[in-house]
Design a protein around this motif. Sequence first.
Motif, short mmCIF file in Angstrom:
data_model
loop_
_atom_site.label_atom_id
_atom_site.label_comp_id
_atom_site.label_asym_id
_atom_site.label_seq_id
_atom_site.Cartn_x
_atom_site.Cartn_y
_atom_site.Cartn_z
N ASP A 89 23.83 42.92 122.53
CA ASP A 89 23.00 43.36 121.40
C ASP A 89 21.55 42.95 121.60
OD1 ASP A 89 25.21 44.46 120.16
OD2 ASP A 89 25.74 42.57 119.15
N GLU A 90 21.37 41.69 122.09
CA GLU A 90 20.00 41.24 122.33
C GLU A 90 19.30 42.11 123.37
OE1 GLU A 90 20.28 37.20 123.42
OE2 GLU A 90 20.71 36.46 121.40
N LEU A 91 20.04 42.45 124.45
CA LEU A 91 19.45 43.33 125.47
C LEU A 91 19.11 44.69 124.90
CD1 LEU A 91 21.77 42.42 128.48
CD2 LEU A 91 19.34 41.89 128.28
N GLU A 92 19.99 45.22 124.03
CA GLU A 92 19.69 46.51 123.42
C GLU A 92 18.43 46.42 122.56
OE1 GLU A 92 23.18 47.58 121.36
OE2 GLU A 92 24.24 48.31 123.16
N SER A 104 0.28 57.29 134.46
CA SER A 104 1.48 57.62 135.26
C SER A 104 2.15 56.36 135.80
CB SER A 104 1.08 58.54 136.42
OG SER A 104 0.18 57.88 137.28
N GLN A 105 1.32 55.38 136.23
CA GLN A 105 1.90 54.12 136.73
C GLN A 105 2.65 53.39 135.64
OE1 GLN A 105 -1.29 51.93 138.46
NE2 GLN A 105 -1.53 53.30 140.23
N VAL A 106 2.02 53.35 134.41
CA VAL A 106 2.68 52.68 133.29
C VAL A 106 3.99 53.37 132.96
CG1 VAL A 106 2.46 52.19 130.83
CG2 VAL A 106 0.55 51.72 132.35
N LYS A 107 3.96 54.73 132.98
CA LYS A 107 5.21 55.46 132.72
C LYS A 107 6.28 55.12 133.75
CE LYS A 107 3.27 59.54 130.42
NZ LYS A 107 3.03 61.00 130.54
N ALA A 108 5.88 55.09 135.05
CA ALA A 108 6.86 54.78 136.12
C ALA A 108 7.41 53.38 135.96
CB ALA A 108 6.19 54.94 137.49
N ALA A 109 6.50 52.42 135.62
CA ALA A 109 6.97 51.03 135.44
C ALA A 109 7.92 50.94 134.27
CB ALA A 109 5.76 50.11 135.22
N ALA A 110 7.58 51.65 133.15
CA ALA A 110 8.47 51.62 131.98
C ALA A 110 9.82 52.22 132.31
CB ALA A 110 7.80 52.38 130.83
N LEU A 111 9.81 53.34 133.05
CA LEU A 111 11.09 53.95 133.44
C LEU A 111 11.89 53.02 134.34
CD1 LEU A 111 9.86 57.58 134.16
CD2 LEU A 111 11.34 56.88 132.29
N GLY A 112 11.21 52.32 135.28
CA GLY A 112 11.92 51.39 136.17
C GLY A 112 12.52 50.24 135.39
N GLU A 113 11.72 49.68 134.44
CA GLU A 113 12.26 48.58 133.63
C GLU A 113 13.43 49.04 132.76
OE1 GLU A 113 8.08 46.07 133.14
OE2 GLU A 113 8.95 47.14 131.43
N GLY A 168 15.51 51.49 133.49
CA GLY A 168 16.67 51.65 134.38
C GLY A 168 17.30 50.31 134.73
N GLN A 169 16.42 49.30 135.01
CA GLN A 169 16.97 47.97 135.33
C GLN A 169 17.73 47.39 134.16
OE1 GLN A 169 13.69 45.62 136.62
NE2 GLN A 169 13.44 46.70 138.58
N ALA A 170 17.13 47.56 132.92
CA ALA A 170 17.83 47.03 131.74
C ALA A 170 19.17 47.71 131.55
CB ALA A 170 16.95 47.23 130.50
N LYS A 219 26.32 46.22 134.10
CA LYS A 219 26.95 45.14 134.87
C LYS A 219 27.60 44.11 133.96
CE LYS A 219 23.95 45.43 138.91
NZ LYS A 219 22.88 44.76 139.67
N VAL A 220 26.87 43.74 132.87
CA VAL A 220 27.43 42.74 131.94
C VAL A 220 28.70 43.26 131.30
CG1 VAL A 220 26.96 41.57 129.77
CG2 VAL A 220 25.22 41.61 131.54
N ARG A 221 28.68 44.54 130.88
CA ARG A 221 29.89 45.11 130.27
C ARG A 221 31.06 45.13 131.26
NH1 ARG A 221 27.05 50.24 127.12
NH2 ARG A 221 26.06 49.00 125.46
N ASN A 222 30.78 45.55 132.48
CA ASN A 222 31.85 45.59 133.50
C ASN A 222 32.40 44.20 133.78
OD1 ASN A 222 31.72 48.39 133.90
ND2 ASN A 222 29.96 48.17 135.26
#
Length: 669
Positions: free
Chosen positions: A376-379, A469-478, A480-482, A488-491
Amino acid sequence: MEEFRRGYVRLCAAPQESVLRRLRGPRGRGAARLDLAALSLSLETCGALAQLLPGAAPFSALALGDCGLSEEGVKLLLHGLCSNTTVKSLDLKGNNLRTLGAEALGKLLGQNKSIRSLILEWNSLGVWEEGFSFFCQGLGANNSLQQLDLRNNQISHQGAGELAMALKQNASLQELDLRWNNIGLLGGRALLNCLHSNKALKRLELAGNNVPSDILKAVEQAVNHNQDRQAILSETQNRTYILSKEVLSLKDEKTKQFLDLMDTIDKQKEEIARSSRMSAARVSQLQEALDEQHSIMNSLKAKLQMTEAALALSEQKVHNLGELLNTTKQEQTSMAEHHFTELQQQRQEGADREGKLLRDLSAASEKNLLLRNQVDELEKKCKVQQDQLFQVKQDLTNTTAELKLRAVQAEERLEMEKRRFKQSLEDMESLRVKEVDRMTQHMEASERSMQDRIQRLEAVRAALEEELSQVKAAALGERGQAEEQLIKVRNQARLEEQQRLEHLEEKLRLMTESRDEAQNCCFKQKQMVAEAQAKASQLSLQADGLRRRLEELQQELNNKEEEKVTEVNKVKVELQEQIGHLQAERAAQDGLREKIAALERQLKALSSNHREALLDKEGEISMLLEKLRVKEADISRMREEEAQRASLLQNAIMAYVQGSPLGSHSSRK
């Protein structure tokens, strides 16, 4: 060779008649040499020959001297020879090979393993240092070349240094000809230093290279030392080969003798076995006759003893059976109590295990709750990051709107300024022409400045878009990582729950299996008690019969032992005689072993002597080298002293000339 000629005609559109003559000539028919020297080979013929040379060629020597080959043709031919397995001698004399030729030769030496002799006389390999360095690298990696001719190749002292580095790595080259080059003092020293580590070079020619005589003598001494060393090594190898042959022959003789001895021992063992069988048969016959007589006497005695012992045995059996019944009852009661206590302990252990399992389940549920809280905290964090992204987008839209407004305002200002300039021009038309020119120049300058400003604003706009565009790419990468972390935590939580459930199910299954095994053990023990009671009655009957048989067998054994003692004594005497023969044969084998050990010692002594001789010679060489260095230092000192003396003499002569009347007369003039 005919197939080679046909392949050349097939591959070459315009074959050269001179090449075809050489291929048809007496040397080309099955001979071991293909001589194409002094023929001007075209690039097409070089390409055709390069396609035919890989693999096995019908000749072992290839002569291409004074052919005027181009660098491309040489490159093609050497590329074809890289994978050749039959050519052992290659002659490239007088072809003016340069950088590409040197590089191709280096590649050839690094890949080909069949060429033993390479003639490169009258070329220009040493002029270009890079190409010659490639050639030296290939020479250092080669382990098959034995003869190399580099006469008249304009090799400098730097090229000689690279050759020396290659010779330190090469262990197969035996003859090297470097006559009529420009090696000089430094190159000669480099080659002399490399000979300390290279022990395979037998011949090194350095005439016509401006190398001092002392270095030439030192090189000759080092080469002679290598020759002596290789001669000693060949002698030692021959001696070791001869000695190994002798040792093998001795081993073969020893094995033959040992096999003969083993055959004789096997024959003797077979004879002993036969005699023992015959004696055992005779003993068995005599024992059967004695057994018959003893059985008759024992049967009569047994009848009397059986009648007397029957009453006593019946009384003892009744008493023993009563005792056995009492002991079995006591054992049954003790076993029942023991099983009851074990069942209670197992029940307690099962209750404890169930409690532990419940505790583990509660702990697992708590961990699941914690993991859910973390999820929940991660969400929540993801939502916050999304809000931040939305805010960033809004900021970007605001900045773009502001930039557009600024651009519109700048355009309006430009229009206003243009209008003002036009009005000023109309007012100043009546004025002088000079003022009009100045104003036009001023207008052009202002327009340029405004264009520069517009370009800067456009660059700022492009930079802001790139940052967006860089900020958008960084936000998308973060994001995806989240999401990956959440998955992974659920699995992991699911896997841990499944593992714990499986562990609990296995524990329950083991508990049920242990309970079933305990019940089966109780049932089996009851059956064992019943079977023991039945067996006790049978054993009492069998014990009586066994006692009677034991008495009869003891009498028979006493008689047999007396007969066996006599036969064993006879066999011992025969075995002692055979052991004496075997000991004599062992003594002979020990003598042979001592001879072999003496020969091995002689081998070791010879090898140690050879090693000591080699070490002594190497020590002498090092001493001579040190003496040479000392002499060189002395010579350099003497030269310096002579130079100082010459300078002093010149100064003195000049002073004398100036002080003489001739000097004064010349000064007066």
